[in-house]
Design an enzyme around this catalytic site. Structure first.
Site, PDB file in Angstrom:
ATOM      1  N   ARG A  44     -12.239 -20.746  69.761  1.00 10.90           N
ATOM      2  CA  ARG A  44     -10.957 -21.344  70.154  1.00 10.90           C
ATOM      3  C   ARG A  44     -11.169 -22.673  70.882  1.00 10.90           C
ATOM      4  O   ARG A  44     -10.409 -23.626  70.681  1.00 10.90           O
ATOM      5  CB  ARG A  44     -10.173 -20.345  71.025  1.00 10.90           C
ATOM      6  CG  ARG A  44      -8.796 -20.818  71.379  1.00 10.90           C
ATOM      7  CD  ARG A  44      -7.902 -19.689  71.923  1.00 10.90           C
ATOM      8  NE  ARG A  44      -6.723 -20.254  72.571  1.00 10.90           N
ATOM      9  CZ  ARG A  44      -6.509 -20.240  73.891  1.00 10.90           C
ATOM     10  NH1 ARG A  44      -7.374 -19.654  74.705  1.00 10.90           N
ATOM     11  NH2 ARG A  44      -5.440 -20.804  74.380  1.00 10.90           N
ATOM     12  N   HIS A  48      -9.563 -26.122  69.548  1.00  7.05           N
ATOM     13  CA  HIS A  48      -8.609 -26.898  70.351  1.00  7.05           C
ATOM     14  C   HIS A  48      -9.139 -28.288  70.705  1.00  7.05           C
ATOM     15  O   HIS A  48      -8.364 -29.211  70.918  1.00  7.05           O
ATOM     16  CB  HIS A  48      -8.212 -26.129  71.615  1.00  7.05           C
ATOM     17  CG  HIS A  48      -7.174 -25.078  71.362  1.00  7.05           C
ATOM     18  ND1 HIS A  48      -6.296 -24.645  72.311  1.00  7.05           N
ATOM     19  CD2 HIS A  48      -6.865 -24.395  70.233  1.00  7.05           C
ATOM     20  CE1 HIS A  48      -5.494 -23.725  71.791  1.00  7.05           C
ATOM     21  NE2 HIS A  48      -5.821 -23.544  70.531  1.00  7.05           N
ATOM     22  N   TRP A 187      -5.646  -9.155  66.545  1.00  6.36           N
ATOM     23  CA  TRP A 187      -5.087  -9.174  65.190  1.00  6.36           C
ATOM     24  C   TRP A 187      -5.731  -8.102  64.304  1.00  6.36           C
ATOM     25  O   TRP A 187      -5.139  -7.685  63.324  1.00  6.36           O
ATOM     26  CB  TRP A 187      -5.325 -10.537  64.540  1.00  6.36           C
ATOM     27  CG  TRP A 187      -4.529 -11.664  65.102  1.00  6.36           C
ATOM     28  CD1 TRP A 187      -3.316 -12.117  64.638  1.00  6.36           C
ATOM     29  CD2 TRP A 187      -4.866 -12.516  66.210  1.00  6.36           C
ATOM     30  NE1 TRP A 187      -2.897 -13.187  65.390  1.00  6.36           N
ATOM     31  CE2 TRP A 187      -3.818 -13.456  66.360  1.00  6.36           C
ATOM     32  CE3 TRP A 187      -5.945 -12.588  67.091  1.00  6.36           C
ATOM     33  CZ2 TRP A 187      -3.824 -14.451  67.343  1.00  6.36           C
ATOM     34  CZ3 TRP A 187      -5.948 -13.567  68.085  1.00  6.36           C
ATOM     35  CH2 TRP A 187      -4.904 -14.478  68.197  1.00  6.36           C
TER      36      TRP A 187
HETATM   37 FE1  CCH Z   1      -5.423 -19.318  67.331  1.00  6.25          FE
HETATM   38  N1  CCH Z   1      -4.399 -18.516  68.874  1.00  6.25           N
HETATM   39  N2  CCH Z   1      -3.746 -20.248  66.683  1.00  6.25           N
HETATM   40  N3  CCH Z   1      -6.486 -20.260  65.877  1.00  6.25           N
HETATM   41  N4  CCH Z   1      -7.108 -18.506  68.067  1.00  6.25           N
HETATM   42  C1  CCH Z   1      -4.897 -17.681  69.846  1.00  6.25           C
HETATM   43  C2  CCH Z   1      -6.177 -17.194  69.926  1.00  6.25           C
HETATM   44  C3  CCH Z   1      -7.185 -17.556  69.057  1.00  6.25           C
HETATM   45  C4  CCH Z   1      -2.505 -20.136  67.234  1.00  6.25           C
HETATM   46  C5  CCH Z   1      -2.177 -19.508  68.424  1.00  6.25           C
HETATM   47  C6  CCH Z   1      -3.072 -18.728  69.153  1.00  6.25           C
HETATM   48  C7  CCH Z   1      -5.995 -21.103  64.934  1.00  6.25           C
HETATM   49  C8  CCH Z   1      -4.646 -21.334  64.679  1.00  6.25           C
HETATM   50  C9  CCH Z   1      -3.620 -20.951  65.524  1.00  6.25           C
HETATM   51  C10 CCH Z   1      -8.362 -18.612  67.508  1.00  6.25           C
HETATM   52  C11 CCH Z   1      -8.739 -19.500  66.506  1.00  6.25           C
HETATM   53  C12 CCH Z   1      -7.855 -20.271  65.783  1.00  6.25           C
HETATM   54  C13 CCH Z   1      -3.854 -17.356  70.769  1.00  6.25           C
HETATM   55  C14 CCH Z   1      -4.008 -16.457  71.982  1.00  6.25           C
HETATM   56  C15 CCH Z   1      -2.727 -17.996  70.333  1.00  6.25           C
HETATM   57  C16 CCH Z   1      -1.346 -17.940  70.978  1.00  6.25           C
HETATM   58  C17 CCH Z   1      -4.602 -17.216  73.177  1.00  6.25           C
HETATM   59  C18 CCH Z   1      -4.796 -16.294  74.346  1.00  6.25           C
HETATM   60  O1  CCH Z   1      -3.786 -15.741  74.813  1.00  6.25           O
HETATM   61  O2  CCH Z   1      -5.944 -16.132  74.785  1.00  6.25           O
HETATM   62  C19 CCH Z   1      -1.533 -20.792  66.391  1.00  6.25           C
HETATM   63  C20 CCH Z   1      -0.051 -20.893  66.660  1.00  6.25           C
HETATM   64  C21 CCH Z   1      -2.214 -21.277  65.327  1.00  6.25           C
HETATM   65  C22 CCH Z   1      -1.583 -21.967  64.190  1.00  6.25           C
HETATM   66  O3  CCH Z   1      -2.126 -22.040  63.107  1.00  6.25           O
HETATM   67  C23 CCH Z   1      -7.084 -21.718  64.233  1.00  6.25           C
HETATM   68  C24 CCH Z   1      -6.925 -22.758  63.125  1.00  6.25           C
HETATM   69  C25 CCH Z   1      -8.246 -21.210  64.767  1.00  6.25           C
HETATM   70  C26 CCH Z   1      -9.682 -21.527  64.428  1.00  6.25           C
HETATM   71  C27 CCH Z   1     -10.099 -22.008  63.286  1.00  6.25           C
HETATM   72  C28 CCH Z   1      -9.257 -17.662  68.130  1.00  6.25           C
HETATM   73  C29 CCH Z   1     -10.716 -17.403  67.761  1.00  6.25           C
HETATM   74  C30 CCH Z   1      -8.515 -16.995  69.111  1.00  6.25           C
HETATM   75  C31 CCH Z   1      -8.985 -15.871  70.027  1.00  6.25           C
HETATM   76  C32 CCH Z   1      -9.386 -16.394  71.378  1.00  6.25           C
HETATM   77  C33 CCH Z   1      -9.813 -15.325  72.340  1.00  6.25           C
HETATM   78  O4  CCH Z   1      -9.964 -15.658  73.517  1.00  6.25           O
HETATM   79  O5  CCH Z   1     -10.019 -14.173  71.953  1.00  6.25           O
END
Ligand code: CCH
Length: 285
Positions: A44, A48, A187
């Site tokens: 993440r 970002h 998820w």
């Molecule tokens: Fe995402 N993401 N993401 N995401 N994401 C969150 C967590 C992860 C969106 C929203 C969220 C991508 C695209 C999107 C990861 C990778 C990717 C969370 C929870 C949200 C909200 C954050 C929290 O509460 O900790 C949205 C909207 C989009 C739109 O497309 C893409 C692209 C990627 C990477 C290629 C990953 C990995 C996480 C998990 C992080 C964790 O701490 O477990």
């Protein structure tokens, strides 16, 4: 052996492999975090850092690591990413010649590979930039929105429908935290292993609104232990997006191949590379 930043030193692949190996080692040592791995939050962080890119103005992207500074580090979308940056601090101390922006994307690659994902070719060349390069808030996607917003955000970075769906498969990993995004839960049932389960679950499970005081999100009807964001559900509401969800749900190899290509592209957004050559890291045993 130890390499210093000063002078004309150009690190070779073997040096970057040492950085990779260190990250892999720390991932194993710190297995008490979250679901047992810092891997998802490292992915993440890299996403970002990269996903702020604007193809038109050529601003943002992984070159700069400007999330180190308060305006960008404090953007709502980046809540919780200090955990990933802190995790990487000892790596930066041990290998001071690597820039933060190269380190963050390399860590994203290492995390994906160490979580059984595909190999992601990578190349160095990012330079850290000062606070004046911070991007404005609002460049990353808003999880409460749907397909129109997804296209607006990802087209701005230069991604098409197929690439949007392939990138979204990263949500096989990790979870939402109420104290970060306000959303809650993972998820998939294996949030520290990259698989195509995100697509399978989207296609095969029944999803309903979660009844709670938090923001609008979905839960699987059968176990109520998994989640989808409104932006995730948009991928099966939209016909064009859904065709790729179906494809990746049926074919993990196709997902891995496309995921590798699109993540490589994501992590390179906005970087004026001097080298065409990419390296591929050897995963740990
Ligand atoms: Fe995402 N993401 N993401 N995401 N994401 C969150 C967590 C992860 C969106 C929203 C969220 C991508 C695209 C999107 C990861 C990778 C990717 C969370 C929870 C949200 C909200 C954050 C929290 O509460 O900790 C949205 C909207 C989009 C739109 O497309 C893409 C692209 C990627 C990477 C290629 C990953 C990995 C996480 C998990 C992080 C964790 O701490 O477990």
């Amino acid at each position: 052996e130890q390499v210093k930043a000063a002078g004309v030193f150009t690190p070779k692949q073997e040096y970057y492999q040492k950085v990779y190996d260190k990250i892999a080692q720390l991932l194993v040592e710190h297995d008490n975090y979250d679901d047992g791995s810092y891997g998802p939050v490292l992915v993440r962080l890299a996403w970002h850092a990269s996903g702020t890119y604007d193809a038109e103005t050529k601003t943002g992207g992984s070159n700069g690591a400007t999330m180190r500074f308060p305006p960008e580090g404090d953007h709502g979308a980046n809540a919780g990413l200090h955990a990933a940056r802190d995790f990487l601090d000892p790596v930066k101390k041990e290998f001071p010649w690597i820039t933060y922006s190269d380190l963050w994307t390399l860590a994203g690659v290492a995390a994906i590979q160490e979580m059984q994902g595909p190999k992601i070719p990578w190349r160095p060349g990012r330079n850290d930039r000062d606070v004046s390069y911070c991007t404005p808030d609002g460049r990353l996607p808003d999880a409460s929105k749907e397909q129109k917003h997804l296209r607006a955000i990802f087209n701005r970075m230069g991604f098409n429908d197929q690439e949007i769906v392939a990138l979204s498969g990263a949500h096989a990993l990790g979870r939402c935290h109420t104290d970060r995004s306000g959303f809650s839960g993972p998820w998939t049932f294996s949030p520290t292993t990259l698989t195509n389960d995100y697509y399978k679950l989207l296609m095969e499970e029944k999803w309903a609104y979660k009844k709670w005081d938090g923001p609008k999100q979905f839960e699987d009807v059968s176990t109520k232990s998994l989640m989808m964001l409104p932006t995730d559900m948009a991928l099966i509401k939209d016909k064009s997006f859904k065709s790729y969800v179906e494809k990746y749900a049926k074919d993990n190899d196709a997902f891995f191949k496309d995921f590798s290509n699109v993540v490589m592209k994501l992590f390179e957004l906005g970087v004026p590379f001097e080298t065409e050559e990419r390296m591929t890291f050897k995963p740990s045993e």
